[in-house]
Write a protein that holds these residues in place. Structure first.
Motif, PDB file in Angstrom:
ATOM      1  N   THR A  49      14.348  -7.879  -6.276  1.00  7.91           N
ATOM      2  CA  THR A  49      15.565  -7.725  -5.462  1.00  7.91           C
ATOM      3  C   THR A  49      16.709  -7.044  -6.208  1.00  7.91           C
ATOM      4  N   PRO A  50      16.987  -7.398  -7.474  1.00  5.22           N
ATOM      5  CA  PRO A  50      18.102  -6.728  -8.169  1.00  5.22           C
ATOM      6  C   PRO A  50      17.874  -5.242  -8.414  1.00  5.22           C
ATOM      7  N   LEU A  51      16.622  -4.764  -8.257  1.00  8.70           N
ATOM      8  CA  LEU A  51      16.300  -3.380  -8.562  1.00  8.70           C
ATOM      9  C   LEU A  51      16.215  -2.494  -7.321  1.00  8.70           C
ATOM     10  N   LEU A  52      16.436  -3.072  -6.152  1.00 12.08           N
ATOM     11  CA  LEU A  52      16.362  -2.301  -4.920  1.00 12.08           C
ATOM     12  C   LEU A  52      17.599  -1.429  -4.754  1.00 12.08           C
ATOM     13  N   LEU A  53      17.416  -0.234  -4.216  1.00 14.22           N
ATOM     14  CA  LEU A  53      18.558   0.619  -3.920  1.00 14.22           C
ATOM     15  C   LEU A  53      19.341   0.016  -2.765  1.00 14.22           C
ATOM     16  N   PRO A  54      20.652  -0.038  -2.859  1.00 11.04           N
ATOM     17  CA  PRO A  54      21.444  -0.617  -1.773  1.00 11.04           C
ATOM     18  C   PRO A  54      21.386   0.242  -0.518  1.00 11.04           C
ATOM     19  N   ASP A  55      21.327  -0.438   0.624  1.00  9.59           N
ATOM     20  CA  ASP A  55      21.393   0.234   1.933  1.00  9.59           C
ATOM     21  C   ASP A  55      20.316   1.307   2.100  1.00  9.59           C
ATOM     22  N   ALA A  56      19.153   1.087   1.532  1.00  6.60           N
ATOM     23  CA  ALA A  56      18.047   2.039   1.653  1.00  6.60           C
ATOM     24  C   ALA A  56      16.805   1.305   2.141  1.00  6.60           C
ATOM     25  N   PRO A  57      15.963   1.963   2.948  1.00  6.40           N
ATOM     26  CA  PRO A  57      14.737   1.322   3.428  1.00  6.40           C
ATOM     27  C   PRO A  57      13.815   0.940   2.269  1.00  6.40           C
ATOM     28  N   ILE A  58      12.979  -0.053   2.525  1.00  5.94           N
ATOM     29  CA  ILE A  58      12.016  -0.519   1.534  1.00  5.94           C
ATOM     30  C   ILE A  58      10.613  -0.327   2.097  1.00  5.94           C
ATOM     31  N   VAL A  59       9.751   0.272   1.290  1.00  5.27           N
ATOM     32  CA  VAL A  59       8.345   0.437   1.655  1.00  5.27           C
ATOM     33  C   VAL A  59       7.504  -0.302   0.623  1.00  5.27           C
ATOM     34  N   ALA A  60       6.589  -1.141   1.081  1.00 14.65           N
ATOM     35  CA  ALA A  60       5.692  -1.866   0.175  1.00 14.65           C
ATOM     36  C   ALA A  60       4.291  -1.281   0.285  1.00 14.65           C
ATOM     37  N   TRP A  61       3.645  -1.112  -0.863  1.00 19.44           N
ATOM     38  CA  TRP A  61       2.291  -0.539  -0.902  1.00 19.44           C
ATOM     39  C   TRP A  61       1.421  -1.377  -1.821  1.00 19.44           C
ATOM     40  N   TRP A  62       0.235  -1.740  -1.328  1.00 16.20           N
ATOM     41  CA  TRP A  62      -0.773  -2.467  -2.106  1.00 16.20           C
ATOM     42  C   TRP A  62      -1.968  -1.546  -2.327  1.00 16.20           C
ATOM     43  N   PRO A  63      -2.093  -0.905  -3.500  1.00 20.30           N
ATOM     44  CA  PRO A  63      -3.198   0.036  -3.737  1.00 20.30           C
ATOM     45  C   PRO A  63      -4.566  -0.625  -3.826  1.00 20.30           C
ATOM     46  N   SER A  64      -4.614  -1.905  -4.182  1.00 21.20           N
ATOM     47  CA  SER A  64      -5.903  -2.545  -4.422  1.00 21.20           C
ATOM     48  C   SER A  64      -6.068  -3.806  -3.582  1.00 21.20           C
ATOM     49  N   VAL A  65      -5.396  -4.872  -3.952  1.00 21.03           N
ATOM     50  CA  VAL A  65      -5.529  -6.143  -3.242  1.00 21.03           C
ATOM     51  C   VAL A  65      -4.856  -6.035  -1.876  1.00 21.03           C
ATOM     52  N   VAL A  66      -5.595  -6.336  -0.809  1.00 22.93           N
ATOM     53  CA  VAL A  66      -5.067  -6.226   0.548  1.00 22.93           C
ATOM     54  C   VAL A  66      -4.624  -7.592   1.046  1.00 22.93           C
ATOM     55  N   PRO A  67      -3.319  -7.810   1.233  1.00 20.37           N
ATOM     56  CA  PRO A  67      -2.878  -9.071   1.839  1.00 20.37           C
ATOM     57  C   PRO A  67      -3.240  -9.060   3.321  1.00 20.37           C
ATOM     58  N   LEU A  68      -3.896 -10.103   3.796  1.00 21.23           N
ATOM     59  CA  LEU A  68      -4.391 -10.099   5.163  1.00 21.23           C
ATOM     60  C   LEU A  68      -3.269 -10.188   6.193  1.00 21.23           C
ATOM     61  N   VAL A  69      -2.116 -10.703   5.770  1.00 25.01           N
ATOM     62  CA  VAL A  69      -0.923 -10.675   6.624  1.00 25.01           C
ATOM     63  C   VAL A  69       0.196 -10.072   5.775  1.00 25.01           C
ATOM     64  N   PRO A  70       0.270  -8.742   5.706  1.00 30.16           N
ATOM     65  CA  PRO A  70       1.224  -8.094   4.801  1.00 30.16           C
ATOM     66  C   PRO A  70       2.673  -8.539   4.998  1.00 30.16           C
ATOM     67  N   SER A  71       3.074  -8.795   6.235  1.00 27.80           N
ATOM     68  CA  SER A  71       4.463  -9.163   6.489  1.00 27.80           C
ATOM     69  C   SER A  71       4.787 -10.581   6.060  1.00 27.80           C
ATOM     70  N   ALA A  72       3.754 -11.382   5.736  1.00 29.10           N
ATOM     71  CA  ALA A  72       3.988 -12.780   5.380  1.00 29.10           C
ATOM     72  C   ALA A  72       4.193 -12.989   3.886  1.00 29.10           C
ATOM     73  N   VAL A  73       3.775 -12.031   3.064  1.00 29.54           N
ATOM     74  CA  VAL A  73       3.995 -12.166   1.622  1.00 29.54           C
ATOM     75  C   VAL A  73       5.403 -11.702   1.286  1.00 29.54           C
TER      76      VAL A  73
END
Length: 301
Positions: free
Chosen positions: A107-131
């Motif tokens: 959280t402290p490293l996120l750009l302010p007021d900018a969209p966030i994109v999450a990418w999992w190159p290997s391990v697939v969370p079965l409910v991505p929005s829940a992690v």
């Protein structure tokens, strides 16, 4: 430039980013998003290389989590300039236990007021929005290509689907879907009675394409597999006017067959991870067609 920060904190990392910004100019100028990569069980350097390629089109701050075993401290690395493409890269190597609160860590490293994109190159969370990472992101990108049971994983992703989810197995189909749609528009009778696909036994793209065709055209689909194949090899649509087919035996050049027309050779090379990531970063809105294809997979059994 690469700056190593062993045994550090996010406060110290932010301080170094600020110092580098003052010394080298406003390096966050023009950054359009924060790309957060969970590189658990993945090659962090490969993920960085992929993000750097995509950043040529989408300048961003890249935060990569690469947990390390047998460690109880946070090591980090900052990459800027030529080592970071058109982005700035913060590589975090936290203890494995810290990944339970990865969202708090980044959280402290996120750009302010900018969209966030999450990418999992290997391990697939079965409910991505829940992690944790997925809950804070507007877009969530998985890659089911390496799944041992892609049908089961896609069904699980369907159950947990939320607006903003997508998967590279779907991104790899963009050119195929466009060509099929264009070719079908050129026949007078556009009814499709059956779709046939052929390719790799572990290709989730085949399942997604079949589900999309069934939902869009209302046709049956049949998939055959070859353990020696790489990805999707061919697609054939049976229509009253004749067959519409795309056959790509070498993973690069495809032959397009259409009723009443000569065959055409079209280049459809297998897409790199960088190309897939760049495409997905072009949109921050939902991809409902992907969600519909996922839903159809469940009903296809």
């Amino acid at each position: 430039m690469i700056l190593d920060l062993p045994g550090t904190t996010t406060v110290d990392i932010n301080s170094e980013l600020l110092r580098l910004r003052k010394e080298g100019g406003v390096i966050t100028l023009g950054r359009v998003m924060t790309l957060v990569i969970d590189a658990t069980d993945a090659d962090a350097d490969e993920a960085i290389s992929t993000a750097n390629m995509a950043s040529r089109e989408h300048p961003c701050r890249v935060v990569i989590l690469s947990p390390q075993k047998d460690s109880d401290v946070l090591d980090a690395q900052i990459r800027v300039g030529g080592d970071a493409g058109a982005s700035e890269v913060v590589l975090l190597r936290p203890p494995v236990a810290a990944m339970e609160h990865a969202d708090t860590l980044i959280t402290p490293l996120l750009l302010p007021d900018a969209p966030i994109v999450a990418w999992w190159p290997s391990v697939v969370p079965l409910v991505p929005s829940a992690v944790g990472l997925g809950a804070m992101a507007q877009r969530r990108i998985t890659d089911t290509k390496g799944a041992s049971d892609p049908a089961a994983v896609l069904c699980a992703l369907s159950d947990g689907y939320r607006a903003g989810d997508t998967d590279f197995a779907w991104t790899r189909l963009t050119r195929w879907r466009a060509l099929l749609a264009s070719a079908l528009e050129q026949v007078s009778d556009q009814r499709v009675t059956k779709a046939r696909m052929h390719g790799d036994v572990n290709s989730p793209s085949i399942l997604l394409l079949g589900a999309w065709l069934r939902r869009t055209l209302g046709c049956e689909f049949e998939a055959t597999y070859d353990p020696e194949a790489t990805g999707l090899v061919s697609v054939c649509l049976e229509t009253p006017a004749g067959e519409i087919a795309i056959h790509r035996p070498d993973g690069i050049n495809a032959t397009l067959t259409q009723p009443g027309q000569p065959d055409h050779v079209i280049a459809i090379p297998s897409r790199s991870l960088g190309e897939c990531l760049a495409e997905e970063l072009r949109r921050m809105d939902d991809d409902p067609v992907y969600g519909e294809a996922l839903h159809e997979i469940v009903h296809c059994g």
